[in-house]
Structures are given as C-alpha cells and as structure tokens.
Scaffold this motif. Structure first.
Motif, PDB file in Angstrom:
ATOM      1  N   SER A 226      -3.285  -7.323  -1.851  1.00  0.00           N
ATOM      2  CA  SER A 226      -2.792  -6.178  -2.622  1.00  0.00           C
ATOM      3  C   SER A 226      -1.274  -6.056  -2.542  1.00  0.00           C
ATOM      4  CB  SER A 226      -3.432  -4.882  -2.116  1.00  0.00           C
ATOM      5  OG  SER A 226      -3.056  -4.637  -0.764  1.00  0.00           O
ATOM      6  N   THR A 227      -0.722  -5.315  -3.505  1.00  0.00           N
ATOM      7  CA  THR A 227       0.696  -4.973  -3.509  1.00  0.00           C
ATOM      8  C   THR A 227       0.843  -3.485  -3.842  1.00  0.00           C
ATOM      9  OG1 THR A 227       0.992  -5.514  -5.853  1.00  0.00           O
ATOM     10  CG2 THR A 227       1.376  -7.281  -4.263  1.00  0.00           C
ATOM     11  N   PHE A 228       1.971  -2.913  -3.411  1.00  0.00           N
ATOM     12  CA  PHE A 228       2.237  -1.493  -3.628  1.00  0.00           C
ATOM     13  C   PHE A 228       3.721  -1.313  -3.890  1.00  0.00           C
ATOM     14  CE2 PHE A 228       3.659   2.566  -1.710  1.00  0.00           C
ATOM     15  CZ  PHE A 228       2.944   3.472  -2.482  1.00  0.00           C
ATOM     16  N   LYS A 229       4.063  -0.618  -4.973  1.00  0.00           N
ATOM     17  CA  LYS A 229       5.453  -0.297  -5.295  1.00  0.00           C
ATOM     18  C   LYS A 229       5.521   1.179  -5.672  1.00  0.00           C
ATOM     19  CE  LYS A 229       5.152  -3.575  -8.298  1.00  0.00           C
ATOM     20  NZ  LYS A 229       5.363  -4.492  -9.436  1.00  0.00           N
TER      21      LYS A 229
ATOM     22  N   ASN B 287       2.625   1.974  -8.289  1.00  0.00           N
ATOM     23  CA  ASN B 287       1.805   0.946  -8.923  1.00  0.00           C
ATOM     24  C   ASN B 287       1.203   0.089  -7.826  1.00  0.00           C
ATOM     25  OD1 ASN B 287       1.634  -2.087  -9.926  1.00  0.00           O
ATOM     26  ND2 ASN B 287       1.345  -0.771 -11.720  1.00  0.00           N
ATOM     27  N   ARG B 288      -0.113  -0.111  -7.910  1.00  0.00           N
ATOM     28  CA  ARG B 288      -0.806  -0.910  -6.894  1.00  0.00           C
ATOM     29  C   ARG B 288      -1.759  -1.888  -7.564  1.00  0.00           C
ATOM     30  NH1 ARG B 288      -4.165   2.260  -3.361  1.00  0.00           N
ATOM     31  NH2 ARG B 288      -4.415   3.640  -5.136  1.00  0.00           N
ATOM     32  N   THR B 289      -1.867  -3.051  -6.967  1.00  0.00           N
ATOM     33  CA  THR B 289      -2.843  -4.030  -7.421  1.00  0.00           C
ATOM     34  C   THR B 289      -3.649  -4.508  -6.219  1.00  0.00           C
ATOM     35  OG1 THR B 289      -1.338  -5.913  -7.106  1.00  0.00           O
ATOM     36  CG2 THR B 289      -1.317  -4.814  -9.263  1.00  0.00           C
TER      37      THR B 289
ATOM     38  N   ASP C 182      -9.553  -8.051 -10.367  1.00  0.00           N
ATOM     39  CA  ASP C 182      -8.152  -7.688 -10.171  1.00  0.00           C
ATOM     40  C   ASP C 182      -7.986  -6.226 -10.597  1.00  0.00           C
ATOM     41  OD1 ASP C 182      -5.484  -7.635  -9.767  1.00  0.00           O
ATOM     42  OD2 ASP C 182      -4.965  -9.188 -11.219  1.00  0.00           O
ATOM     43  N   ASN C 183      -7.821  -5.350  -9.616  1.00  0.00           N
ATOM     44  CA  ASN C 183      -7.666  -3.918  -9.863  1.00  0.00           C
ATOM     45  C   ASN C 183      -6.189  -3.557  -9.979  1.00  0.00           C
ATOM     46  OD1 ASN C 183     -10.599  -2.816  -8.736  1.00  0.00           O
ATOM     47  ND2 ASN C 183      -9.838  -4.573  -7.605  1.00  0.00           N
ATOM     48  N   GLU C 184      -5.860  -2.677 -10.902  1.00  0.00           N
ATOM     49  CA  GLU C 184      -4.497  -2.171 -11.000  1.00  0.00           C
ATOM     50  C   GLU C 184      -4.535  -0.664 -11.218  1.00  0.00           C
ATOM     51  OE1 GLU C 184      -0.239  -2.796 -13.343  1.00  0.00           O
ATOM     52  OE2 GLU C 184      -2.027  -3.890 -13.999  1.00  0.00           O
ATOM     53  N   ALA C 185      -3.808   0.047 -10.370  1.00  0.00           N
ATOM     54  CA  ALA C 185      -3.738   1.509 -10.483  1.00  0.00           C
ATOM     55  C   ALA C 185      -2.284   1.932 -10.638  1.00  0.00           C
ATOM     56  CB  ALA C 185      -4.337   2.169  -9.247  1.00  0.00           C
ATOM     57  N   GLN C 186      -2.062   2.885 -11.532  1.00  0.00           N
ATOM     58  CA  GLN C 186      -0.718   3.412 -11.745  1.00  0.00           C
ATOM     59  C   GLN C 186      -0.763   4.930 -11.728  1.00  0.00           C
ATOM     60  OE1 GLN C 186       2.316   1.711 -14.616  1.00  0.00           O
ATOM     61  NE2 GLN C 186       1.687   3.510 -15.771  1.00  0.00           N
ATOM     62  N   ASP C 187       0.146   5.529 -10.949  1.00  0.00           N
ATOM     63  CA  ASP C 187       0.228   6.986 -10.838  1.00  0.00           C
ATOM     64  C   ASP C 187       1.617   7.449 -11.233  1.00  0.00           C
ATOM     65  OD1 ASP C 187      -2.144   8.542  -9.358  1.00  0.00           O
ATOM     66  OD2 ASP C 187      -2.069   6.491  -8.606  1.00  0.00           O
TER      67      ASP C 187
ATOM     68  N   GLY D 163     -13.887  -0.851  -7.739  1.00  0.00           N
ATOM     69  CA  GLY D 163     -12.570  -0.288  -7.486  1.00  0.00           C
ATOM     70  C   GLY D 163     -12.309   0.127  -6.062  1.00  0.00           C
ATOM     71  N   SER D 164     -13.325   0.226  -5.229  1.00  0.00           N
ATOM     72  CA  SER D 164     -13.105   0.657  -3.852  1.00  0.00           C
ATOM     73  C   SER D 164     -12.319  -0.347  -3.036  1.00  0.00           C
ATOM     74  CB  SER D 164     -14.447   0.950  -3.168  1.00  0.00           C
ATOM     75  OG  SER D 164     -15.086   2.038  -3.788  1.00  0.00           O
ATOM     76  N   ASP D 165     -12.061  -1.538  -3.594  1.00  0.00           N
ATOM     77  CA  ASP D 165     -11.163  -2.463  -2.921  1.00  0.00           C
ATOM     78  C   ASP D 165      -9.733  -1.955  -2.946  1.00  0.00           C
ATOM     79  OD1 ASP D 165     -12.812  -4.770  -2.116  1.00  0.00           O
ATOM     80  OD2 ASP D 165     -13.221  -4.953  -4.247  1.00  0.00           O
ATOM     81  N   LEU D 166      -9.409  -1.079  -3.888  1.00  0.00           N
ATOM     82  CA  LEU D 166      -8.053  -0.560  -4.012  1.00  0.00           C
ATOM     83  C   LEU D 166      -7.936   0.864  -3.497  1.00  0.00           C
ATOM     84  CD1 LEU D 166      -5.224  -1.170  -4.941  1.00  0.00           C
ATOM     85  CD2 LEU D 166      -5.853  -0.486  -7.242  1.00  0.00           C
TER      86      LEU D 166
END
Length: 847
Positions: A262-265, A288-290, A320-325, A96-99
């Motif tokens: 990566s992408t960030f919204k 949201n980030r991938t 493929d990492n996906e994080a949502q806050d 996960g440290s890629d994200l």
C-alpha cells in the motif's frame, strides 16, 4: 477572557452539549495534564472552565507525542495500542478491507461511533466490509485517512452521546484535534520491517505553521507519505498444476495471506484569522491511498474460474483498491457579549473508493469463443480470452453539513450560572455506485444473459465477470441522496460546590428514515476532595446510512464445500427483501446507562472505573447469504432471487435487539525512579454483547433474518477482554516505553466448518473443527529514544517483541483444507494480525 482562548475551548460547534465531559487520561506527563485542562471542553462540555478531572463521563486524551511513541505509522493501530475500548481488526481476502479496517468502540459497529475533526463531523467512507468481517455492512469513518503528523491530540469519549452530537454516537465519540502551532517546523522519517524480512515500511511527515497577522492568527500545514511493501504468511500448497499432480507440494508459495502492499499520501491544513472581534477559521485535507490485496488462488483445474490456455497452473487474482478523501470546513465565531458567543460553520467531505482487478480473467470470454469456434487452437483460445485486468467499479459518498451554535450562561439567583447551548444543524448526503467496465461483469464478449460451457469441462458453465472482484453491473449502479436537520439544547449547572448536573435534548429528522427526540442526563458528585462518582442516562439513535439503504452489488463469496458462488446484495425495500417482509430500513434506537468513580488516591496515583450498559433496538445488520433452498418456503422470494441471476442473495434489515455491557478501568501512577520520571498506566476493558431477540417478520424463520454466522461476528468477533500496561520512563536525554497489550479470544464461525460444511471423512482426523478461533495473546512493545539535541531525536523499537502469532491451522480446520494447506493462520476477526514481530527506526526533527 481572551477571545482566542475562549473559542479554542468551544471548537465543538455541533456538539451543543455539556452533559458529558468526563475523563480518564492516559498520558500523565505534566505537559499532557496541562493540555487536558486547555482542551477538555472541545469534547463533551460547552463550559469553558470545565477541566478533565471535573467531567461526568470518561474521556481519554492521547497526545500526539504518545501516538507516535509506539512506532505505528497508522492512526488506527496507534489508538488500538493505547485505548483498550478501541478495536481495529485485521482481515484478509475481504475485498476493500485490505485498505480500510473497521474501527470500533466498546465492541459495537464502526458506524455506531461518531468521528469529529476539530469538533466537526467527519464524513464516513463510501464502502463497508461485506465478506464475513467484523463490522460487516457498517460504513464507519476511515481512521487511516488522517495523518498522525497533523494531530495535536485525540479525544475519545466513551459514552453514548447521540443527544449531543447526533446520529452515529451510540458507542461514543472520537475527536481529532489538529495542530495549531506556528514558527515551528517538525517532522519525521521512519523505516522498518517485520522479523520475517518482509513488510518494509518507509514513512515521512512534515508539519509547519506560520503566524497570520499579529493578533493570534495562524496557519498550520501537514504533509505525510507512507509506502508499505506488504507481507505474506502463506505456505506452499498442494493444489497441483499443469505438470504437478494434486496432492504434491508446490515449488513456490502461490497464495497470499498478509497485509496488502500500500501507499499513502496526504496534505492537511488548519487556520484561523481574527476579524474585528471575530475569528474566521478553516481546516481540511486530502489523502490518497492504494492497496493491492489478494483473493483466493484459482487452481489450474477449476473449470468455472480458470482458462488454462492463459493460466496453465492457475492464478492468484488481485484487487487494486484506491481510496481518496477530501474535506474542508470554514466557520465564523465570535462573542455576542461578555456572556454569550456564537459559532456558524459549513463542513464538506467526500470519499471515493475504486476497485481495479489485476491478474484475473473472465472465464466466460474464452468459453463463448470456444462455443462459437469448437475447433479453435489453444493459442486462439488464449488470444480471445478477454482482458486480464480492468476497472471493477467504485463507490462515492459526500456530505455537506451546516451548523449554527449559540452558547453562554445565565445568572440564576446570584448563584452558580446556568450554562446554556443551543443550535441547529442541516446535513445533505449523496451516495453513488459506479459500474465497472463491461469485461468485469459480462457473460462473454457478447454480454449474454447466460454463460457458456467451460473450456476445461463442458459440463460446467464458466463464471461470468472478473475473478476475485466481479465488476459492479450497470443495473447495480445507483445514485441516492437525502437530507436531515436537527435542533438541540444543552444545559449544565453546578448545583452545589460538590454536585454538577447536565441535561441535553436533540430532535433530528431524516428525509428517508423519520425523526427522533432523544435526551441525556449526566451528573458528577464529589464525595470527598479525592473521590467522585459520575454517571449518565441517555437515549440515542442512528439513522441507516445511505451506504446501507442504497447499496446493491454482485460479489463472489465462499459457499458450502468451499465453492465460490455469485452473490447479490439487494437494495433495501427491493423485491427480494420485500418478499421476505422487509420493506425498508428504520432508525436504530438505544438506551445507555453508565456509572463510574474517579479516585485520586494521592498526588501520584489515580483510579477510574466506569461500568456501562448499551441496549440497542432495531439494530441494522447485513443478513447472511440465502440461496433458493434457504427461502423455499416463500415462492415469491425464490422468484425474486432467481430474477437477479445470482445463486444467493442478502439484504440489510433492522434484525437485531442487543445489549452490550462492560467495564472500563484506568489506573495511573507517577513517581521518580533512578533520577528519572516513571509513568505507569494500566487501562482495561471488559465487554460483552448479547442478542436479546431477532426481529423476524411473520412467517420468516429467525435463521433467515439473522443466522449463526452473523450472530457470531456480533457477539464473538471482537475481544471481550482488552488491556494495556504501559511503563513510560524519562531520564535526561533518554526515554523509553514498554507496553504489554492483552487481547482476549475471538471465536467466529466464518471459515470454520459450521460455515463451510465439509464432510468429516475429508479430514485426516475424521472431523473438522466447527469454528475459527483466535486465542488470547499478550504482545510486548518496546521503544527507546535519545534526544541528540534540541532539534533532533532518534528512536527505535520493536513491536510484538516475542513474535506472537495466532496458533497455526491444523489439518482438522476447514480453512486449511480449502486452501490446500496454503493458509497458515486464521484470516478473520484478528485484532492483532499475523505478521509477528516488527521493528523500526525513526528520526524526529524540530526547528
């Protein structure tokens, strides 16, 4: 005093503490100085009249304008360029440290810094770094989940503040203040790339605000988007393929060494409505980030990992990492009378983190099919080899916090008032581990308890689970929760015209980790009108996070000889750590001392020096992986490890007592030059961490509780010297910034031969280097801007102007050998990365 102004100075409801405010401020323009006077009470002091220059601990206040001048699109990168005590290490091939990246203050762990938004506690991320990274095992706050377009400023308190803000504030506090402007719409569009021609970036942000009513109410809205193509600094390798003999240079670059695609919204809001002498406020956001990261390349002939009928030349597995806050806060504040005020609030935040494996395989599927069908054709094996992509699992964390604060002043003996703040906090936390799909972790399609002979070599068993990120198994899935409450009191008094004294007490109780009473004393004394000394003594603590106490998972790690091994991290207090004398996790405790001076030499030149010492006992660390031979002295531990089915295992424990000490310096100078204004800032940090002792249970060697690998990350994985020298010049419509960033050396064992253990005869030089070293470096950044009109500004810049990269790996480096020459640079403990020079162009607009 207007209610609106008074409470903007008291946004920090949970702080309840006046003892610290401090301040050395970088950005020295007149606009920023005024901002400091208005906002300093948001972090540290509960006294509405206290300004930055009257504080008793160091605070850096960085305006939104300064954050964006460096051309960085991520908040963490921008803060690192401006605040030398803040570190934001890069790493790769570390799940996960890629994200997310570890954000640290003063060389401590990410979870030893508390992050606030508008003075309210921000939730932590659900995941932490595992595979040999800075901050391994520490679930800090994901700084890159916050859009810079939404920020009014960032305030960094460089002092222990747990007695004021609670658990996690051992190293300091970072407060992110959201914009509250109205009737102005501003934004930007930015593009850029690296000097190598990759890493294309497209970023855009929009901020606007509206008045709500005629009594000062407002709502401010922000949207931001980033798209990043990623980079690759890997080289052609000599691993060989189906038609290429090992030792022959590959035709193409097959490995990946670089920042992830990566992408960030994101969308954030900040609002306030006056209600009959009170203020109802709310803020929050969504992001949201991938990121698509890489693992190690699996060679064509690796019997345990590859199925050549699917990947004849090997493959590069990807994660493929996906994080949502999601976060939201709502509160009500008002005046009880002319001397007293209140603030009650509720804050909720959650982080979800999911892993999806791509371009991968579970080699045991094909192995099982061949075992059951020994005469199967190559095509049949390929058709029955299972999926090459799927869900590997995820993590969830959420936090609900209630705060009630009352603050005011008491007239004592008709002299200076005694300022008083007191209140209470209740927090509820939940943590969950979500299992991956069966193919991500299973041994064969039947999910057998054992594996099967590889399709390449029948003497080797095929690996179970997806390559690079084997899925989280159902027996590792977990759901845990806890609650805590706190009571706190803060006092501050101007003893004489020259002497200010503050004190804070806090009692906090955690349902799973116990309770603690801590305190702080701080003071500032003016020796002359231009020279003052300041200092603080405090005790502190940090409760083990749920991410630490409830974590369990299977991963793939690099073992001796460069072999990838199945590994298991045990839940705190479970059979494996319990056999080694670790029954659970306790509170970390700390003692902080700081002493500094602030000297205004004249109206143009000011200097601040702050020395500090932080002693932490029972520091929680993630131990290194141990195999059966490492714990052979304890048959019970061997049996517990074998029962997991993994080759090696580790666990969290309160293993370390450490001392961190250092010096912060900030020198600012303002002058007129060539009909323009020049601001010069020199900011530096000297920092060193030493291990005082290791808490090893009776009969357990210290090397099991804390081995040299983990020790090296704690003591040498972050720069011990950091400095920035910034020249900020403005003349009419033109402005420019030139900044020199100095990073001291980092030196760790991970990916050095002390970790890998390769025999010397494999090296062309007869031996391999013992450690992985990143040399010290100076990076030069340049930014130039032109104000086309009142509404439009164009800017462009180059970061790392002279294309500084780490020294390339040599043939005597273990990482060069195990990647078959593919990796060009070290991959861990990289404070400035290995992308080299980057350039950008930006349009800022406002109307």
């Amino acid at each position: 005093m207007r209610l609106n102004k008074y409470f903007r100075l008291h946004t920090l409801a949970i702080a309840i503490s006046t003892s610290i405010p401090c301040v050395s401020t970088f950005a020295a323009t007149a606009e920023v100085v005024d901002e400091n006077i208005e906002s300093i009470a948001i972090l540290g002091s509960r006294v509405s009249s206290r300004t930055a220059t009257e504080s008793s601990s160091p605070i850096d206040i960085i305006s939104s304008e300064s954050l964006t001048k460096g051309g960085f699109s991520e908040l963490g990168q921008s803060l690192q360029a401006m605040a030398p005590s803040f570190n934001f290490s890069r790493t790769q091939v570390s799940d996960g440290s890629d994200l997310f990246r570890p954000a640290t203050l003063r060389g401590l762990q990410p979870d030893q810094t508390l992050v606030l938004v508008n003075g309210k506690r921000r939730h932590n991320q659900a995941i932490f770094g595992l595979n040999g990274t800075v901050g391994a095992g520490a679930a800090g706050t994901d700084m890159n989940s916050i859009p810079m377009s939404a920020l009014k400023n960032v305030q960094i308190l460089r002092d222990g503040a747990a007695a004021q803000y609670g658990s996690d504030a051992i190293a300091g506090v970072i407060n992110l203040e959201l914009k509250d402007t109205t009737n102005v719409t501003s934004g930007f569009i930015q593009t850029g790339a690296t000097g190598e021609g990759d890493g294309d970036v497209l970023a855009a942000g929009l901020n606007t605000g509206f008045d709500l009513g005629n009594d000062g109410g407002f709502i401010n809205l922000t949207a931001e988007y980033r798209d990043y193509d990623g980079t690759n600094r890997a080289q052609r390798d000599t691993g060989g393929g189906s038609n290429t003999a090992p030792g022959t240079l590959s035709e193409n670059v097959r490995w990946g060494q670089g920042n992830a695609e990566s992408t960030f919204k994101s969308f954030f809001y900040n609002a306030m409505i006056p209600l009959d002498g009170m203020e109802l406020y709310a803020f929050g956001g969504y992001s949201n980030r991938t990121a698509l990261g890489n693992g190690f390349y699996r060679s064509f002939n690796e019997a345990e990992k590859n199925v050549p009928q699917v990947y004849p030349d090997g493959f590069l597995p990807q994660i493929d990492n996906e994080a949502q806050d999601i976060s939201t806060a709502v509160g009500l504040r008002g005046e009880i009378n002319n001397d007293w005020s209140y603030d009650v609030s509720a804050t909720y935040g959650e982080n979800e983190y999911d892993f999806y494996s791509q371009n991968t395989i579970n080699a045991s599927y094909a192995a099982e099919y061949l075992s059951n069908n020994p005469s199967a054709s190559e095509q049949d094996i390929a058709s029955n080899s299972g999926p090459i992509a799927g869900y590997s699992g995820g993590f969830r964390y959420d936090q609900l916090t209630f705060n009630a604060d009352i603050s005011g002043s008491i007239d004592i003996d008709h002299g200076e008032n005694l300022f008083v703040s007191f209140g209470a906090e209740y927090r509820k936390e939940n943590y969950e581990i979500v299992a991956g799909e069966e193919a991500s972790y299973a041994c064969g399609a039947s999910n057998s308890p054992t594996s099967f002979p590889s399709v390449i070599d029948s003497d080797v068993f095929a690996g179970c689970g997806f390559q690079a990120y084997p899925g989280l198994r159902p027996n590792a899935a977990n759901d845990a929760d806890r609650n805590s409450y706190a009571l706190y009191l803060d006092l501050e008094k101007q003893i004489t015209e020259q002497w200010n004294l503050g004190a804070a007490l806090r009692f906090e109780d955690f349902s799973d980790a116990g309770s603690k009473l801590i305190g702080k004393l701080s003071s500032r004394y003016e020796l002359t009108d231009s020279l003052a000394i300041r200092g603080a003594l405090s005790t502190g603590f940090r409760a083990p996070s749920l991410q630490q106490s409830a974590y369990t998972a299977y991963t793939t790690n690099l073992g001796e000889g460069g072999v990838l091994l199945s590994s298991f991290t045990a839940t705190a207090g479970s059979a494996f750590p319990a056999a080694l004398g670790v029954q659970g996790l306790n509170l970390e405790t700390s003692k902080n001392i700081s002493l500094g001076l602030v000297y205004d030499v004249n109206s143009a030149l000011s200097v601040s020096l702050d020395a500090y010492r932080v002693k932490i006992d029972d520091r929680i660390t993630l131990g290194s992986l141990q195999n059966a031979d490492d714990v052979s002295f304890n048959p019970e531990a061997v049996a517990a490890l074998n029962a997991t089915g993994a080759v090696q295992g580790n666990y969290f424990s309160n293993a370390v007592n450490s001392t961190t000490q250092g010096l912060d310096v900030v020198i600012t100078y303002q002058t007129e030059l060539l009909a323009g204004n020049l601001d010069v800032t020199l900011a530096g940090n000297l920092n060193e961490t030493e291990i005082d002792s290791v808490n090893s249970p009776d009969g357990i060697p210290e090397s099991v509780a804390l081995d040299d690998l983990q020790r090296s990350f704690l003591t040498d994985g972050q720069p011990k010297q950091r400095a920035t020298l910034t020249f900020d010049y403005t003349r009419e419509a033109w402005s420019g910034v030139v900044r020199a960033n100095y990073y001291g050396e980092t030196d760790i064992i991970y990916f050095g031969n002390d970790h890998i253990g390769l025999p010397g005869f494999l090296s062309p030089t007869g031996s391999f280097k013992p450690t992985s070293v990143l040399e010290s470096a100076v990076l030069i950044d340049v930014n130039l801007a032109y104000q086309l009109s009142d509404n439009l500004q164009l800017s462009a810049g180059i970061n790392n102007l002279f294309d500084k990269t780490p020294d390339e790996l040599g043939e005597d480096e273990a990482l060069d050998f195990i990647t078959n020459g593919a990796f060009k640079y070290p991959v861990r403990a990289l404070p400035y990365g290995f992308d080299g020079m980057t350039y950008y162009a930006r349009i800022n607009f406002s109307f």
